[in-house]
Design a protein around this motif. Structure first.
Motif, mmCIF file in Angstrom:
data_model
loop_
_atom_site.group_PDB
_atom_site.id
_atom_site.type_symbol
_atom_site.label_atom_id
_atom_site.label_comp_id
_atom_site.label_asym_id
_atom_site.label_seq_id
_atom_site.Cartn_x
_atom_site.Cartn_y
_atom_site.Cartn_z
ATOM 1 N N ARG A 161 -0.987 75.760 45.325
ATOM 2 C CA ARG A 161 0.236 76.577 45.336
ATOM 3 C C ARG A 161 0.514 76.954 46.788
ATOM 4 O O ARG A 161 -0.345 77.498 47.469
ATOM 5 C CB ARG A 161 0.081 77.847 44.504
ATOM 6 C CG ARG A 161 1.394 78.649 44.468
ATOM 7 C CD ARG A 161 1.280 79.980 43.775
ATOM 8 N NE ARG A 161 0.898 79.832 42.397
ATOM 9 C CZ ARG A 161 0.285 80.797 41.700
ATOM 10 N NH1 ARG A 161 -0.014 81.948 42.253
ATOM 11 N NH2 ARG A 161 -0.022 80.599 40.444
ATOM 12 N N VAL A 162 1.728 76.652 47.255
ATOM 13 C CA VAL A 162 2.072 76.902 48.653
ATOM 14 C C VAL A 162 3.086 78.025 48.839
ATOM 15 O O VAL A 162 3.239 78.532 49.946
ATOM 16 C CB VAL A 162 2.589 75.622 49.348
ATOM 17 C CG1 VAL A 162 1.491 74.571 49.420
ATOM 18 C CG2 VAL A 162 3.832 75.080 48.670
ATOM 19 N N ARG A 163 3.780 78.414 47.747
ATOM 20 C CA ARG A 163 4.831 79.433 47.901
ATOM 21 C C ARG A 163 5.050 80.185 46.607
ATOM 22 O O ARG A 163 5.020 79.602 45.521
ATOM 23 C CB ARG A 163 6.137 78.742 48.321
ATOM 24 C CG ARG A 163 7.313 79.680 48.510
ATOM 25 C CD ARG A 163 8.525 78.942 49.058
ATOM 26 N NE ARG A 163 9.071 77.957 48.140
ATOM 27 C CZ ARG A 163 9.980 78.225 47.186
ATOM 28 N NH1 ARG A 163 10.428 79.453 47.032
ATOM 29 N NH2 ARG A 163 10.437 77.249 46.430
ATOM 30 N N VAL A 164 5.281 81.488 46.733
ATOM 31 C CA VAL A 164 5.756 82.344 45.646
ATOM 32 C C VAL A 164 6.953 83.097 46.213
ATOM 33 O O VAL A 164 6.800 83.851 47.178
ATOM 34 C CB VAL A 164 4.674 83.338 45.156
ATOM 35 C CG1 VAL A 164 5.248 84.284 44.117
ATOM 36 C CG2 VAL A 164 3.446 82.606 44.621
ATOM 37 N N ALA A 165 8.143 82.832 45.657
ATOM 38 C CA ALA A 165 9.395 83.385 46.195
ATOM 39 C C ALA A 165 9.486 83.008 47.673
ATOM 40 O O ALA A 165 9.368 81.835 48.006
ATOM 41 C CB ALA A 165 9.481 84.880 45.946
ATOM 42 N N GLY A 166 9.609 83.970 48.581
ATOM 43 C CA GLY A 166 9.703 83.691 50.010
ATOM 44 C C GLY A 166 8.383 83.839 50.745
ATOM 45 O O GLY A 166 8.355 83.852 51.970
ATOM 46 N N ILE A 167 7.297 83.953 50.008
ATOM 47 C CA ILE A 167 5.976 84.129 50.609
ATOM 48 C C ILE A 167 5.268 82.780 50.639
ATOM 49 O O ILE A 167 5.071 82.153 49.604
ATOM 50 C CB ILE A 167 5.128 85.143 49.806
ATOM 51 C CG1 ILE A 167 5.878 86.467 49.665
ATOM 52 C CG2 ILE A 167 3.764 85.325 50.448
ATOM 53 C CD1 ILE A 167 5.300 87.383 48.616
ATOM 54 N N TRP A 168 4.879 82.333 51.842
ATOM 55 C CA TRP A 168 4.265 81.018 52.024
ATOM 56 C C TRP A 168 2.773 81.142 52.305
ATOM 57 O O TRP A 168 2.337 82.096 52.936
ATOM 58 C CB TRP A 168 4.930 80.284 53.182
ATOM 59 C CG TRP A 168 6.301 79.801 52.840
ATOM 60 C CD1 TRP A 168 7.466 80.506 52.925
ATOM 61 C CD2 TRP A 168 6.650 78.523 52.315
ATOM 62 N NE1 TRP A 168 8.525 79.731 52.501
ATOM 63 C CE2 TRP A 168 8.048 78.507 52.123
ATOM 64 C CE3 TRP A 168 5.916 77.386 52.004
ATOM 65 C CZ2 TRP A 168 8.721 77.404 51.623
ATOM 66 C CZ3 TRP A 168 6.582 76.278 51.516
ATOM 67 C CH2 TRP A 168 7.973 76.290 51.329
ATOM 68 N N LEU A 169 2.029 80.141 51.868
ATOM 69 C CA LEU A 169 0.599 80.055 52.177
ATOM 70 C C LEU A 169 0.398 79.942 53.681
ATOM 71 O O LEU A 169 -0.499 80.563 54.249
ATOM 72 C CB LEU A 169 -0.012 78.841 51.456
ATOM 73 C CG LEU A 169 -1.480 78.563 51.696
ATOM 74 C CD1 LEU A 169 -2.345 79.705 51.184
ATOM 75 C CD2 LEU A 169 -1.873 77.247 51.011
ATOM 76 N N GLY A 170 1.238 79.171 54.337
ATOM 77 C CA GLY A 170 1.172 79.026 55.792
ATOM 78 C C GLY A 170 -0.192 78.578 56.269
ATOM 79 O O GLY A 170 -0.803 77.687 55.705
ATOM 80 N N ASP A 171 -0.701 79.246 57.286
ATOM 81 C CA ASP A 171 -1.975 78.851 57.895
ATOM 82 C C ASP A 171 -3.160 79.655 57.365
ATOM 83 O O ASP A 171 -4.229 79.651 57.965
ATOM 84 C CB ASP A 171 -1.892 78.967 59.418
ATOM 85 C CG ASP A 171 -1.626 80.395 59.886
ATOM 86 O OD1 ASP A 171 -1.446 81.296 59.040
ATOM 87 O OD2 ASP A 171 -1.593 80.616 61.112
ATOM 88 N N LEU A 172 -2.988 80.337 56.254
ATOM 89 C CA LEU A 172 -4.083 81.087 55.647
ATOM 90 C C LEU A 172 -5.183 80.106 55.234
ATOM 91 O O LEU A 172 -4.931 79.178 54.467
ATOM 92 C CB LEU A 172 -3.545 81.836 54.418
ATOM 93 C CG LEU A 172 -4.191 83.136 53.991
ATOM 94 C CD1 LEU A 172 -4.111 84.186 55.084
ATOM 95 C CD2 LEU A 172 -3.506 83.666 52.734
ATOM 96 N N ALA A 173 -6.371 80.273 55.766
ATOM 97 C CA ALA A 173 -7.480 79.356 55.472
ATOM 98 C C ALA A 173 -8.078 79.663 54.101
ATOM 99 O O ALA A 173 -7.973 80.796 53.601
ATOM 100 C CB ALA A 173 -8.555 79.494 56.548
ATOM 101 N N ALA A 174 -8.701 78.677 53.484
ATOM 102 C CA ALA A 174 -9.336 78.870 52.168
ATOM 103 C C ALA A 174 -10.297 80.059 52.241
ATOM 104 O O ALA A 174 -11.151 80.132 53.125
ATOM 105 C CB ALA A 174 -10.070 77.606 51.747
ATOM 106 N N GLY A 175 -10.109 81.009 51.315
ATOM 107 C CA GLY A 175 -10.941 82.206 51.267
ATOM 108 C C GLY A 175 -10.441 83.350 52.123
ATOM 109 O O GLY A 175 -10.926 84.474 52.012
ATOM 110 N N GLU A 176 -9.440 83.102 52.961
ATOM 111 C CA GLU A 176 -8.920 84.157 53.836
ATOM 112 C C GLU A 176 -8.024 85.107 53.048
ATOM 113 O O GLU A 176 -7.251 84.696 52.180
ATOM 114 C CB GLU A 176 -8.144 83.536 54.993
ATOM 115 C CG GLU A 176 -7.732 84.539 56.057
ATOM 116 C CD GLU A 176 -7.017 83.892 57.233
ATOM 117 O OE1 GLU A 176 -6.451 84.643 58.045
ATOM 118 O OE2 GLU A 176 -7.009 82.649 57.349
#
Length: 185
Positions: A161-176
């Protein structure tokens, strides 16, 4: 009220208590009492998960008004015909009952996303090609995307999952984990 974004890694449950032998999100951060995941990602899925202590916010995000976008690695080279079927909605089974998915946005991703390798290898290249697609939904039935891609002949190998509404996963690392003042919804 505290809100958090987390990049849920492969192999973790979207919960904080329960089965003793399963890996849970509480291992990544000292979350406040009453924290809950908004929606779920199954143990085999990865990506953006929103956490909150606000029940109303959870209801708002889970509503059909909020888009959720997923990048999906599938077995084989996804065809234009399969993309069109996904966009129109397909019939899948939910707990033994036939269900027609709502129309959605679907497109091939070329080039493929540059995610870090998963902790458990997906498969060998000698088993044939794979491709990546983006699927954006406003509904969220049990294992829906996996069932949708299988219904059009391209089983899911990896789901993020990369996005919910206007919130993006971006550069958040796994577990961050990142605390945010507001989800902006």
């Amino acid at each position: 009220m505290p809100h958090f974004l987390i990049h849920k890694p492969y192999g973790y449950l979207s919960q904080f208590a329960g089965e003793a032998k399963k890996k849970k999100l509480g291992e990544f951060h000292n979350f406040p009492e009453g924290i809950m995941a908004i929606g779920r990602l199954d143990e085999d899925s990865e990506g953006l998960l929103l956490l909150t202590t606000d029940g109303r916010m959870s209801e708002r995000v889970r509503s059909r008004k909020v888009e959720k976008e997923y990048y999906c690695q599938v077995d084989g080279l996804m065809t234009n015909e399969a993309i069109a079927l996904l966009q129109a909605g397909v019939e899948i089974g939910i707990h033994g009952v036939k269900y027609q998915t709502s129309p959605c946005a679907a497109r091939r991703l070329n080039p493929p996303p540059a995610f870090a390798p998963r902790t458990r290898k997906i498969r060998d290249d000698r088993h044939g090609p794979t491709s990546w697609v983006s699927i954006t939904l406003t509904e969220g039935k049990y294992r829906q995307i996996r069932k949708m891609t299988a219904a059009v002949g391209f089983p899911t190998l990896r789901l993020v999952r990369v996005r919910v509404a206007g919130i993006w996963l971006g550069d958040l690392a796994a577990g961050e984990v990142r605390e945010v003042a507001d989800f902006g919804l």
